[in-house]
Scaffold this motif. Structure first.
Motif, PDB file in Angstrom:
ATOM      1  N   PRO A  93      29.477  66.856 -14.974  1.00 39.92           N
ATOM      2  CA  PRO A  93      28.954  65.530 -15.338  1.00 39.92           C
ATOM      3  C   PRO A  93      30.040  64.452 -15.443  1.00 39.92           C
ATOM      4  O   PRO A  93      29.767  63.277 -15.227  1.00 39.92           O
ATOM      5  CB  PRO A  93      28.287  65.765 -16.700  1.00 39.92           C
ATOM      6  CG  PRO A  93      28.856  67.045 -17.219  1.00 39.92           C
ATOM      7  CD  PRO A  93      29.250  67.863 -16.027  1.00 39.92           C
ATOM      8  N   HIS A  94      31.288  64.867 -15.762  1.00 39.38           N
ATOM      9  CA  HIS A  94      32.361  63.885 -15.953  1.00 39.38           C
ATOM     10  C   HIS A  94      33.064  63.532 -14.646  1.00 39.38           C
ATOM     11  O   HIS A  94      33.976  62.719 -14.629  1.00 39.38           O
ATOM     12  CB  HIS A  94      33.391  64.434 -16.949  1.00 39.38           C
ATOM     13  CG  HIS A  94      34.043  65.692 -16.475  1.00 39.38           C
ATOM     14  ND1 HIS A  94      33.356  66.891 -16.440  1.00 39.38           N
ATOM     15  CD2 HIS A  94      35.291  65.940 -15.998  1.00 39.38           C
ATOM     16  CE1 HIS A  94      34.168  67.831 -15.961  1.00 39.38           C
ATOM     17  NE2 HIS A  94      35.345  67.275 -15.687  1.00 39.38           N
ATOM     18  N   MET A  95      32.625  64.160 -13.533  1.00 43.45           N
ATOM     19  CA  MET A  95      33.252  63.879 -12.232  1.00 43.45           C
ATOM     20  C   MET A  95      32.312  63.063 -11.357  1.00 43.45           C
ATOM     21  O   MET A  95      31.091  63.255 -11.402  1.00 43.45           O
ATOM     22  CB  MET A  95      33.564  65.193 -11.495  1.00 43.45           C
ATOM     23  CG  MET A  95      34.694  66.002 -12.059  1.00 43.45           C
ATOM     24  SD  MET A  95      34.987  67.389 -10.921  1.00 43.45           S
ATOM     25  CE  MET A  95      36.240  68.295 -11.829  1.00 43.45           C
ATOM     26  N   SER A  96      32.885  62.202 -10.533  1.00 41.81           N
ATOM     27  CA  SER A  96      32.076  61.427  -9.588  1.00 41.81           C
ATOM     28  C   SER A  96      31.531  62.364  -8.510  1.00 41.81           C
ATOM     29  O   SER A  96      31.949  63.521  -8.393  1.00 41.81           O
ATOM     30  CB  SER A  96      32.936  60.346  -8.927  1.00 41.81           C
ATOM     31  OG  SER A  96      33.888  60.969  -8.065  1.00 41.81           O
ATOM     32  N   ASN A 100      33.182  65.877  -7.363  1.00 44.39           N
ATOM     33  CA  ASN A 100      32.394  67.111  -7.365  1.00 44.39           C
ATOM     34  C   ASN A 100      32.474  67.807  -6.008  1.00 44.39           C
ATOM     35  O   ASN A 100      32.705  69.004  -5.923  1.00 44.39           O
ATOM     36  CB  ASN A 100      30.924  66.814  -7.700  1.00 44.39           C
ATOM     37  CG  ASN A 100      30.601  67.031  -9.168  1.00 44.39           C
ATOM     38  OD1 ASN A 100      30.573  68.155  -9.655  1.00 44.39           O
ATOM     39  ND2 ASN A 100      30.384  65.934  -9.876  1.00 44.39           N
ATOM     40  N   PHE A 135      28.075  58.925 -10.683  1.00 47.17           N
ATOM     41  CA  PHE A 135      28.158  60.161 -11.465  1.00 47.17           C
ATOM     42  C   PHE A 135      26.806  60.876 -11.385  1.00 47.17           C
ATOM     43  O   PHE A 135      25.771  60.234 -11.154  1.00 47.17           O
ATOM     44  CB  PHE A 135      28.533  59.846 -12.929  1.00 47.17           C
ATOM     45  CG  PHE A 135      29.979  59.470 -13.065  1.00 47.17           C
ATOM     46  CD1 PHE A 135      30.942  60.443 -13.321  1.00 47.17           C
ATOM     47  CD2 PHE A 135      30.393  58.150 -12.898  1.00 47.17           C
ATOM     48  CE1 PHE A 135      32.289  60.112 -13.413  1.00 47.17           C
ATOM     49  CE2 PHE A 135      31.733  57.806 -12.988  1.00 47.17           C
ATOM     50  CZ  PHE A 135      32.687  58.793 -13.247  1.00 47.17           C
ATOM     51  N   SER A 137      24.665  61.789 -13.472  1.00 42.85           N
ATOM     52  CA  SER A 137      23.604  61.218 -14.326  1.00 42.85           C
ATOM     53  C   SER A 137      22.965  59.978 -13.701  1.00 42.85           C
ATOM     54  O   SER A 137      21.885  59.557 -14.103  1.00 42.85           O
ATOM     55  CB  SER A 137      24.170  60.872 -15.705  1.00 42.85           C
ATOM     56  OG  SER A 137      25.204  59.912 -15.555  1.00 42.85           O
TER      57      SER A 137
END
Length: 355
Positions: A93-96, A100, A135, A137
Motif C-alpha cells: 500500500p505504501h508503494m506507487s 509495486n 497508489f 488505494s
C-alpha cells in the motif's frame, strides 16, 4: 535479460499431507507450454494446494514436479521461475503502482533504471500507462488486479499462477478482466495454471480444465468435453447445472444404448455402460418445452417460471421428479399449473454410471 520462454508443468503421482490430512492425493497431470489450464473444484478439494506446490510455496510429500522437464520437487519458491497472482493481489500500500511493478527486478538486484523500464513495459501491456504514480488505494479493484498481473509478469516467468484472481470483482468487471487475462496469456504465449471455483470462468478462459474433488482429479479435458461428456454425477453437477435422474438401460447395440424415461424412449451413446441401472444427466437448456410430439416426451406441470432477461428459469413437476428447464429467447411467461410436455435436444443428454 534473456527470456526463458514458457515451460510445461508436470505432476507425477504427487501427494501433499498435513499430518493425518491428505490435501492432494496421488495426482498426475501435465500442462503444455503456452497453454492455460484451470484447476476447478469446490472449497477444500485440493486445487489451491496444487497451485502452491507448482509455486514451491508447499513442498510435496510424495511424487515429482517438473517444470520445463526439470525436476523442481524440492526447490524453494525463489529457485523456481514461477510468479503467482494472489487472490488478495498482495500489493504494497505504501508503494506507487510503478514501485509495486518494479519490486521483483529490484529484489533480484537489477539497477533501478532497468527495473523501472521492465515495470513500465508491463504496466503498458496491461493497460495502466499513466497510472504509474498512483497508489493502490487510489485504484479500482480491476486496476489493482492489473497491477498484480504486471508485477507477476515483469520477470517474464516460465509459468504464471493465478489463485482465484477475480473473486474480489463484481460480475461485469469479472467478465472483462477474465477476457484480458486470456488475451494476455495467448498474445504472450504464457503457461498459466489458474485456480477457480467458478465454472463459468473456467469454461471461458481455459484450454483444458482439471476438475478436482476430495484431493483427487475427477476428470480433465477441454471445456466443451467436460460440459457435454461428464464422467460422473459430480462433474455433471459441478460444471453447469444438470438434472440427474436414475434410469435403466434396456439394451446396448454397438455404441448406442436404448433408455426409457417415463413415456420417452431415447437412443444415447452408451459410453461403455452395459444394460441395467444407470443415471442420466440432462442440461436445463436441453429440455425443450412442448418440444415433443403429442403422446411422446415427458408430461409435466409448470411449478414456477422466473424471468431473467434473455432467458427464463422454469421448474417443471413430472412423474420423475422436479426438473429445471432453461428457455432462451422472448417467450410468454408460463403460469404455475400450466400443463407442458418436455422433449429432449440432440446434445446435453448424457448417460453416466449409477450412483
Amino acid at each position: 535479460m534473456p527470456k526463458a520462454g514458457p515451460a510445461s508443468v508436470e505432476f507425477r503421482n504427487v501427494s501433499m499431507r498435513y499430518g493425518a490430512v491428505t490435501a492432494v492425493d496421488n495426482v498426475s497431470f501435465s500442462i503444455e507450454a503456452g497453454k492455460l489450464v484451470t484447476l476447478l473444484g469446490p472449497s477444500g478439494c485440493g486445487k489451491t494446494t496444487t497451485l502452491r506446490m507448482i509455486a514451491g510455496l508447499e513442498i510435496a510429500s510424495e511424487g515429482q514436479i517438473l517444470i520445463g522437464g526439470k525436476d523442481v520437487t524440492k526447490l524453494s519458491a525463489a529457485d523456481r521461475d514461477v510468479s503467482m497472482v494472489f487472490q488478495s493481489y498482495a500489493l504494497f500500500p505504501h508503494m506507487s503502482v510503478l514501485e509495486n511493478a518494479a519490486y521483483g527486478p529490484t529484489v533480484k538486484g537489477l539497477s533501478k533504471e532497468t527495473a523501472r523500464d521492465m515495470a513500465l513495459e508491463k504496466l503498458a501491456l496491461v493497460g495502466l500507462k499513466g497510472f504509474e504514480k498512483r497508489f493502490p488505494s487510489e485504484l479500482s479493484g480491476g486496476q489493482q488486479q492489473r497491477v498484480a498481473v504486471a508485477r507477476a509478469l515483469v520477470l517474464e516467468p516460465q509459468v504464471l499462477l493465478f489463485d482465484e484472481p477475480l473473486s474480489n470483482l463484481d460480475a461485469k468487471l469479472r467478465r472483462r478482466v477474465r477476457e484480458e487475462i486470456r488475451e494476455l496469456q495467448q498474445n504472450l504465449n504464457l503457461t498459466v495454471a489458474y485456480v477457480t471455483h467458478d465454472q463459468e470462468e473456467a469454461l471461458a478462459v481455459s484450454d483444458r480444465i482439471i476438475v478436482m474433488s476430495n484431493a483427487r482429479i475427477a476428470q480433465e479435458g477441454a471445456p466443451r468435453e467436460l460440459y457435454e461428456q461428464p464422467v460422473d454425477a459430480f462433474v455433471a453437477d459441478f460444471i453447469g447445472d444438470a438434472n440427474l435422474l436414475d434410469t435403466t438401460i434396456g439394451s446396448v447395440s454397438g455404441e448406442m444404448a436404448t433408455v426409457t424415461l417415463g413415456q420417452a424412449t431415447l437412443s444415447l451413446p452408451a459410453r461403455g455402460l452395459a444394460a441395467g441401472p444407470a443415471r442420466i444427466a440432462i442440461r436445463p437448456e436441453s429440455l425443450l418445452i412442448d418440444g415433443a410430439e403429442a403422446g411422446a416426451g415427458l408430461p409435466g406441470t409448470v411449478r414456477k417460471c422466473t424471468y431473467l432477461g434473455n432467458h427464463q428459469d422454469i421448474m417443471v413437476a413430472t412423474a420423475l421428479g422436479e426438473l429445471f428447464v432453461v428457455r432462451y429467447g422472448a417467450h410468454a411467461m408460463l403460469e404455475p399449473g400450466t400443463p407442458v410436455r418436455l422433449g429432449f435436444a440432440n446434445s446435453g443428454v448424457t448417460l453416466i454410471p449409477p450412483a
